[in-house]
Write a protein that holds these residues in place. Structure first.
Motif, PDB file in Angstrom:
ATOM      1  N   ASP A 166       0.826  -1.207   0.000  1.00 13.33           N
ATOM      2  CA  ASP A 166       0.000   0.000   0.000  1.00 13.33           C
ATOM      3  C   ASP A 166       0.864   1.261   0.000  1.00 13.33           C
ATOM      4  O   ASP A 166       0.488   2.282  -0.587  1.00 13.33           O
ATOM      5  CB  ASP A 166      -0.931   0.005   1.211  1.00 13.33           C
ATOM      6  N   GLU A 167       2.027   1.198   0.649  1.00 11.70           N
ATOM      7  CA  GLU A 167       2.941   2.336   0.631  1.00 11.70           C
ATOM      8  C   GLU A 167       3.509   2.536  -0.768  1.00 11.70           C
ATOM      9  O   GLU A 167       3.669   3.672  -1.228  1.00 11.70           O
ATOM     10  CB  GLU A 167       4.068   2.115   1.643  1.00 11.70           C
ATOM     11  N   ILE A 168       3.802   1.447  -1.475  1.00 14.82           N
ATOM     12  CA  ILE A 168       4.243   1.566  -2.869  1.00 14.82           C
ATOM     13  C   ILE A 168       3.147   2.219  -3.698  1.00 14.82           C
ATOM     14  O   ILE A 168       3.411   3.083  -4.539  1.00 14.82           O
ATOM     15  CB  ILE A 168       4.609   0.187  -3.429  1.00 14.82           C
ATOM     16  N   GLY A 169       1.903   1.822  -3.440  1.00 19.12           N
ATOM     17  CA  GLY A 169       0.785   2.440  -4.142  1.00 19.12           C
ATOM     18  C   GLY A 169       0.691   3.927  -3.869  1.00 19.12           C
ATOM     19  O   GLY A 169       0.409   4.723  -4.766  1.00 19.12           O
ATOM     20  N   ARG A 170       0.942   4.319  -2.611  1.00 20.95           N
ATOM     21  CA  ARG A 170       0.901   5.744  -2.268  1.00 20.95           C
ATOM     22  C   ARG A 170       2.006   6.504  -2.989  1.00 20.95           C
ATOM     23  O   ARG A 170       1.779   7.592  -3.535  1.00 20.95           O
ATOM     24  CB  ARG A 170       1.048   5.921  -0.753  1.00 20.95           C
ATOM     25  N   ILE A 171       3.201   5.931  -3.008  1.00 18.33           N
ATOM     26  CA  ILE A 171       4.341   6.597  -3.642  1.00 18.33           C
ATOM     27  C   ILE A 171       4.106   6.787  -5.133  1.00 18.33           C
ATOM     28  O   ILE A 171       4.402   7.837  -5.698  1.00 18.33           O
ATOM     29  CB  ILE A 171       5.629   5.788  -3.407  1.00 18.33           C
ATOM     30  N   THR A 172       3.562   5.759  -5.777  1.00 16.45           N
ATOM     31  CA  THR A 172       3.408   5.788  -7.232  1.00 16.45           C
ATOM     32  C   THR A 172       2.064   6.355  -7.681  1.00 16.45           C
ATOM     33  O   THR A 172       1.832   6.507  -8.874  1.00 16.45           O
ATOM     34  CB  THR A 172       3.550   4.375  -7.820  1.00 16.45           C
ATOM     35  N   ALA A 173       1.195   6.671  -6.712  1.00 19.06           N
ATOM     36  CA  ALA A 173      -0.165   7.129  -7.034  1.00 19.06           C
ATOM     37  C   ALA A 173      -0.873   6.124  -7.924  1.00 19.06           C
ATOM     38  O   ALA A 173      -1.592   6.476  -8.862  1.00 19.06           O
ATOM     39  CB  ALA A 173      -0.131   8.512  -7.695  1.00 19.06           C
ATOM     40  N   CYS A 174      -0.657   4.840  -7.622  1.00 15.39           N
ATOM     41  CA  CYS A 174      -1.208   3.750  -8.426  1.00 15.39           C
ATOM     42  C   CYS A 174      -1.614   2.642  -7.464  1.00 15.39           C
ATOM     43  O   CYS A 174      -0.809   2.236  -6.624  1.00 15.39           O
ATOM     44  CB  CYS A 174      -0.144   3.249  -9.409  1.00 15.39           C
ATOM     45  N   PRO A 175      -2.841   2.141  -7.509  1.00 16.83           N
ATOM     46  CA  PRO A 175      -3.242   1.059  -6.602  1.00 16.83           C
ATOM     47  C   PRO A 175      -2.236  -0.090  -6.628  1.00 16.83           C
ATOM     48  O   PRO A 175      -1.697  -0.433  -7.690  1.00 16.83           O
ATOM     49  CB  PRO A 175      -4.604   0.617  -7.162  1.00 16.83           C
ATOM     50  N   ALA A 176      -1.983  -0.677  -5.458  1.00 19.16           N
ATOM     51  CA  ALA A 176      -0.929  -1.687  -5.336  1.00 19.16           C
ATOM     52  C   ALA A 176      -1.133  -2.861  -6.284  1.00 19.16           C
ATOM     53  O   ALA A 176      -0.182  -3.364  -6.897  1.00 19.16           O
ATOM     54  CB  ALA A 176      -0.855  -2.186  -3.892  1.00 19.16           C
ATOM     55  N   GLY A 177      -2.376  -3.320  -6.407  1.00 20.60           N
ATOM     56  CA  GLY A 177      -2.633  -4.443  -7.307  1.00 20.60           C
ATOM     57  C   GLY A 177      -2.334  -4.099  -8.749  1.00 20.60           C
ATOM     58  O   GLY A 177      -1.770  -4.906  -9.504  1.00 20.60           O
ATOM     59  N   LEU A 178      -2.711  -2.876  -9.154  1.00 20.78           N
ATOM     60  CA  LEU A 178      -2.433  -2.446 -10.519  1.00 20.78           C
ATOM     61  C   LEU A 178      -0.940  -2.286 -10.743  1.00 20.78           C
ATOM     62  O   LEU A 178      -0.415  -2.659 -11.799  1.00 20.78           O
ATOM     63  CB  LEU A 178      -3.159  -1.123 -10.800  1.00 20.78           C
ATOM     64  N   PHE A 179      -0.219  -1.752  -9.746  1.00 19.97           N
ATOM     65  CA  PHE A 179       1.229  -1.598  -9.869  1.00 19.97           C
ATOM     66  C   PHE A 179       1.890  -2.951 -10.127  1.00 19.97           C
ATOM     67  O   PHE A 179       2.814  -3.059 -10.928  1.00 19.97           O
ATOM     68  CB  PHE A 179       1.801  -0.966  -8.606  1.00 19.97           C
ATOM     69  N   GLN A 180       1.399  -3.987  -9.450  1.00 16.30           N
ATOM     70  CA  GLN A 180       1.991  -5.310  -9.643  1.00 16.30           C
ATOM     71  C   GLN A 180       1.709  -5.867 -11.035  1.00 16.30           C
ATOM     72  O   GLN A 180       2.488  -6.663 -11.550  1.00 16.30           O
ATOM     73  CB  GLN A 180       1.477  -6.275  -8.568  1.00 16.30           C
ATOM     74  N   ARG A 181       0.621  -5.449 -11.656  1.00 14.09           N
ATOM     75  CA  ARG A 181       0.361  -5.851 -13.042  1.00 14.09           C
ATOM     76  C   ARG A 181       1.226  -5.053 -14.013  1.00 14.09           C
ATOM     77  O   ARG A 181       1.675  -5.563 -15.036  1.00 14.09           O
ATOM     78  CB  ARG A 181      -1.112  -5.652 -13.407  1.00 14.09           C
ATOM     79  N   ILE A 182       1.442  -3.774 -13.708  1.00 18.51           N
ATOM     80  CA  ILE A 182       2.224  -2.915 -14.590  1.00 18.51           C
ATOM     81  C   ILE A 182       3.696  -3.308 -14.581  1.00 18.51           C
ATOM     82  O   ILE A 182       4.352  -3.329 -15.625  1.00 18.51           O
ATOM     83  CB  ILE A 182       2.060  -1.431 -14.169  1.00 18.51           C
ATOM     84  N   PHE A 183       4.221  -3.618 -13.408  1.00 17.63           N
ATOM     85  CA  PHE A 183       5.657  -3.835 -13.238  1.00 17.63           C
ATOM     86  C   PHE A 183       6.236  -4.845 -14.229  1.00 17.63           C
ATOM     87  O   PHE A 183       7.215  -4.532 -14.929  1.00 17.63           O
ATOM     88  CB  PHE A 183       5.936  -4.263 -11.793  1.00 17.63           C
ATOM     89  N   PRO A 184       5.690  -6.054 -14.349  1.00 15.55           N
ATOM     90  CA  PRO A 184       6.300  -6.998 -15.288  1.00 15.55           C
ATOM     91  C   PRO A 184       6.113  -6.612 -16.750  1.00 15.55           C
ATOM     92  O   PRO A 184       6.892  -7.044 -17.604  1.00 15.55           O
ATOM     93  CB  PRO A 184       5.590  -8.328 -14.978  1.00 15.55           C
ATOM     94  N   LYS A 185       5.111  -5.801 -17.055  1.00 12.13           N
ATOM     95  CA  LYS A 185       4.935  -5.368 -18.443  1.00 12.13           C
ATOM     96  C   LYS A 185       6.049  -4.404 -18.846  1.00 12.13           C
ATOM     97  O   LYS A 185       6.396  -4.292 -20.018  1.00 12.13           O
ATOM     98  CB  LYS A 185       3.562  -4.732 -18.626  1.00 12.13           C
ATOM     99  N   ILE A 186       6.627  -3.697 -17.874  1.00 13.32           N
ATOM    100  CA  ILE A 186       7.736  -2.797 -18.145  1.00 13.32           C
ATOM    101  C   ILE A 186       9.075  -3.513 -18.003  1.00 13.32           C
ATOM    102  O   ILE A 186       9.964  -3.394 -18.846  1.00 13.32           O
ATOM    103  CB  ILE A 186       7.701  -1.581 -17.189  1.00 13.32           C
ATOM    104  N   ILE A 187       9.214  -4.295 -16.926  1.00 14.55           N
ATOM    105  CA  ILE A 187      10.505  -4.875 -16.560  1.00 14.55           C
ATOM    106  C   ILE A 187      10.712  -6.265 -17.144  1.00 14.55           C
ATOM    107  O   ILE A 187      11.831  -6.659 -17.469  1.00 14.55           O
ATOM    108  CB  ILE A 187      10.641  -4.925 -15.022  1.00 14.55           C
ATOM    109  N   GLY A 188       9.633  -7.024 -17.269  1.00 18.79           N
ATOM    110  CA  GLY A 188       9.756  -8.376 -17.814  1.00 18.79           C
ATOM    111  C   GLY A 188       9.697  -9.476 -16.784  1.00 18.79           C
ATOM    112  O   GLY A 188       9.642 -10.658 -17.123  1.00 18.79           O
TER     113      GLY A 188
END
Length: 280
Positions: free
Chosen positions: A25-47
């Motif tokens: 949730d803190e990662i979500g706050r930092i990125t202004a992106c819900p935590a679950g969505l951030f976890q979906r985005i991350f591998p699409k960028i990083i692999g």
């Protein structure tokens, strides 16, 4: 705060908490992106999934600790969040190829995964074809599974739906409409629901579920080329080029993959990615 700063601050936070609890949730706050969505985005960028990146960083630092100190294996295991020395040894050997007790032996080979840093690259030479559309609620019916970045059953799920007649049954509920892959209900643990469905006004077929996708503004991207490489490239570019540098953010509601009829292995096969967006 711009996207690059947010992503690097999230990585700073992860790096500073590798030996204690990482609060998604803190990662979500930092990125202004819900935590679950951030976890979906991350591998699409990083692999790789976020959890795999964290695991690699922990085991990289654990190897350093074992090399330069007299710490016991069990102490290093506890430091990096492993419940037992055995669990740590299994993970360590899977990554490094040796038992942790052997790290100080002469000539042993270890793997190191450096901390990631997001930087601005010159991209955009190849255009992205997209359009913005406003849509009212979209009613869909289909079949649903739970998926995650670590365990991706989606390709097999599509195969099963074609083999067992589910895809054909869906198409008959709404002739002429394309099949849709829908990602929704993203959770902090990285899991989400994935529906293979179709837009329809018909009754819900037996054994299937209904999903109402809320009224949204959609950024709709064209994918042309053989699957799955073409659509994977579109996803990667959406999150690494379009959203970071544009005027839109992901709205956090379900996103869609729209599959039209045709040979999906052909060089001219066409499908679309629909991202719900809001202005920044």
């Amino acid at each position: 705060m711009d996207w690059l700063t947010q992503m690097n601050e999230a990585l700073d936070y992860i790096e500073s908490h590798l030996t204690d609890e990482i609060d998604l949730d803190e990662i979500g706050r930092i990125t202004a992106c819900p935590a679950g969505l951030f976890q979906r985005i991350f591998p699409k960028i990083i692999g790789i999934p976020l959890s795999e990146y964290i695991r690699r960083r922990k085991l990289t630092l654990a190897a350093y600790d074992l090399q330069v100190s007299d710490c016991k294996v069990v102490d290093v295991a506890m430091k990096y969040g492993y419940e037992t020395a055995d669990a740590f040894t299994v993970a360590f050997k899977r990554m490094h190829g040796i038992n942790p007790a052997a790290v100080k032996e002469n000539g042993v080979s270890l793997k190191a995964y450096p901390r990631l840093t997001f930087t601005l690259l010159v991209k955009g030479v190849t255009e992205m074809n997209y359009r913005i559309e406003e849509k009212e609620d979209i009613r869909t019916v289909g079949v649903v599974i739970k998926a995650s970045q670590e365990n991706n059953p989606i390709p097999d799920f599509w195969g099963e739906c074609y083999e067992n007649g589910t895809a054909e049954k869906l198409c008959k509920t709404s002739p002429g409409k394309p099949l849709i892959g829908i990602c929704c209900n993203m959770n902090n643990d990285g899991t989400f629901n994935y529906m293979i469905g179709i837009e329809t006004t018909a009754a819900v077929p037996a054994g299937m579920s209904e999903l109402i996708i809320p009224k949204s503004t959609w950024a709709i991207f064209e994918s042309v080329g053989p699957m799955p490489e073409a659509i994977q490239n579109v996803w990667q570019r959406i999150y690494s080029e379009f959203l970071p540098q544009g005027i839109y953010s992901h709205a956090g509601t379900p996103d869609l993959e729209v599959y039209f009829e045709g040979d999906n292995s052909a060089s001219d096969y066409r499908c679309e990615v629909w991202i719900p967006v809001v202005k920044k």
